[in-house]
Design an enzyme around this catalytic site. Structure first.
Site, short mmCIF file in Angstrom:
data_model
loop_
_atom_site.label_atom_id
_atom_site.label_comp_id
_atom_site.label_asym_id
_atom_site.label_seq_id
_atom_site.Cartn_x
_atom_site.Cartn_y
_atom_site.Cartn_z
N ASP A 1 0.99 -1.32 0.27
CA ASP A 1 0.02 -0.13 0.14
C ASP A 1 1.06 1.17 -0.31
O ASP A 1 1.54 1.24 1.19
CB ASP A 1 -0.74 0.47 0.95
CG ASP A 1 -1.55 1.34 1.40
OD1 ASP A 1 -2.37 2.22 0.44
OD2 ASP A 1 -2.22 1.41 1.89
N ASP B 1 0.37 5.46 0.07
CA ASP B 1 -0.80 6.23 0.66
C ASP B 1 -0.47 7.53 0.44
O ASP B 1 1.17 7.88 0.94
CB ASP B 1 -1.42 5.22 1.90
CG ASP B 1 -2.33 6.39 2.04
OD1 ASP B 1 -2.36 7.87 1.75
OD2 ASP B 1 -3.49 6.34 3.07
N ASP C 1 3.26 1.27 3.29
CA ASP C 1 2.66 0.83 4.07
C ASP C 1 3.04 -0.18 5.12
O ASP C 1 2.47 -1.50 4.52
CB ASP C 1 0.76 1.15 4.14
CG ASP C 1 0.63 0.88 6.15
OD1 ASP C 1 0.91 1.03 7.05
OD2 ASP C 1 -0.27 1.84 6.51
#
Length: 356
Positions: free
Chosen positions: A98, A100, A258
């Site tokens: 991920d 972000d 992440d």
């Protein structure tokens, strides 16, 4: 979310989302082995430990219940609807990354919590770095990778192959450490072979050696030339100069994912082709050619609602002029008419109030 939306706006969103899900492609690999979770427009909390036998069952649920957010497990289970995690029967998990914008320390992403093309562009750069590492260093092919726009300020990269399914959380942590360049030492790329040093820092080399060479060219091109022109042994002073740059090179090459998402072997993540209840955008799958076309193309590809406009009242002065590439001008209290996708986003994120 229930406190943020007026009754009329919540009804509008449910109509739009329901119509979208009636014709959406909701195929999910190993769907019968995955847990699903949902958040709704008109009630707090999450409903989870739900499972479906097939995509048609899932579609019927989405059309009937119209959730604001749809998640599924990266893990596969024998009994995915069992509410006791220890009794679900873990069978393995996809390897998921991920990226972000909320977690990126770039100037564009720190400037505002609103979704801007500049911040999304920074996130896209991290995706491209991640793909390079996964293909050049880990040996995955481009066909092994599934890349998705998250529906907000970032991207997800999934690997579903059998070779990753049984990786433990500790093994996934090692992958994260590698991506973040933790404890990286450039001296490991200089190998003693009998009576001579072999320097694996060269822009012609695929993988970490090539990336270090590119970074070093930007930081100290003269030092790179000295390394490439060495004879049999790299001089001690050159090694010292190289070692002093470990931190700077690591920061330049680290892929900012992440780490919690990747290490969590029971993670729920947004389902592809679902709609993001905070933005109204689609969690869209992207080919590598789509990535090359840039973030404006990505946003357009992920926008399911393009016809019409909304009239809203700005509840706060916007910190940026352009929202998702569209000019929005006005102070707090201003009444503005904006494209429907921009209006949905501003109301859902608390920057605007729905009027018409």
């Amino acid at each position: 979310m229930v406190n943020m939306l007026s009754e009329d706006f919540a009804k509008l969103m449910k109509v739009l989302f329901r119509n979208y899900y009636r014709s959406a492609n909701l195929e999910v690999s190993n769907i019968e082995l995955r847990e699903f979770g949902f958040q709704f427009f008109d009630k707090e909390g999450m409903v989870r430990h739900v499972s479906f036998k097939n995509a048609q069952e899932l579609k019927q649920y989405l059309v009937n219940n119209v959730p604001a957010h749809v998640y599924y497990s990266t893990a596969l289970y024998r009994d995915p609807s069992n509410q006791d995690m220890d009794q679900k029967g873990w069978l393995g998990a996809d390897l998921v990354f991920d990226i972000d914008g909320d977690h990126l320390e770039t100037e564009s992403c720190r400037a505002t919590e609103l979704m801007t093309l500049e911040c999304l562009g920074d996130a896209l750069e991290e995706v491209e770095k991640l793909i390079d590492v996964l293909t050049d260093d880990f040996g995955f092919t481009e066909r092994d990778l599934r890349v998705y726009f998250s529906g907000h300020r970032g991207f997800h990269v999934h690997i579903e192959g059998d070779e990753v399914k049984r990786l433990s959380d500790n093994e996934r942590r090692e992958i994260i450490d590698y991506l973040l360049m933790r404890e990286f030492n450039t001296e490991h790329l200089i190998r003693r072979l009998r009576t001579r040093d072999v320097v694996l820092i060269d822009p012609k080399i695929r993988g970490v050696g090539g990336r270090v060479a590119e970074a070093l060219h930007d930081i100290d091109a003269e030092l790179l030339e000295e390394l490439q022109s060495k004879r049999d042994k790299v001089p001690r002073n050159v090694m010292g100069r190289l070692s002093s740059l470990n931190g700077e090179i690591s920061r330049k090459l680290a892929v900012h994912v992440d780490e919690v998402v990747t290490m969590d072997i029971h993670r729920l993540i947004r389902m592809h082709n679902s709609l993001h209840g905070k933005t109204g955008l689609r969690v869209a799958e992207l080919g590598l050619g789509d990535l090359e076309r840039g973030v404006e193309y990505v946003i357009d590809l992920a926008t399911p609602f393009k016809k019409g406009s909304l009239t809203i009242r700005l509840l706060r002065r916007l910190p940026v002029r352009r929202v998702m590439g569209v000019d929005v001008a006005g102070d707090e209290g201003s009444i503005v008419k904006v494209p429907i996708n921009i209006g949905i986003y501003l109301v859902m994120t608390g920057w605007g109030e729905f009027l018409d």
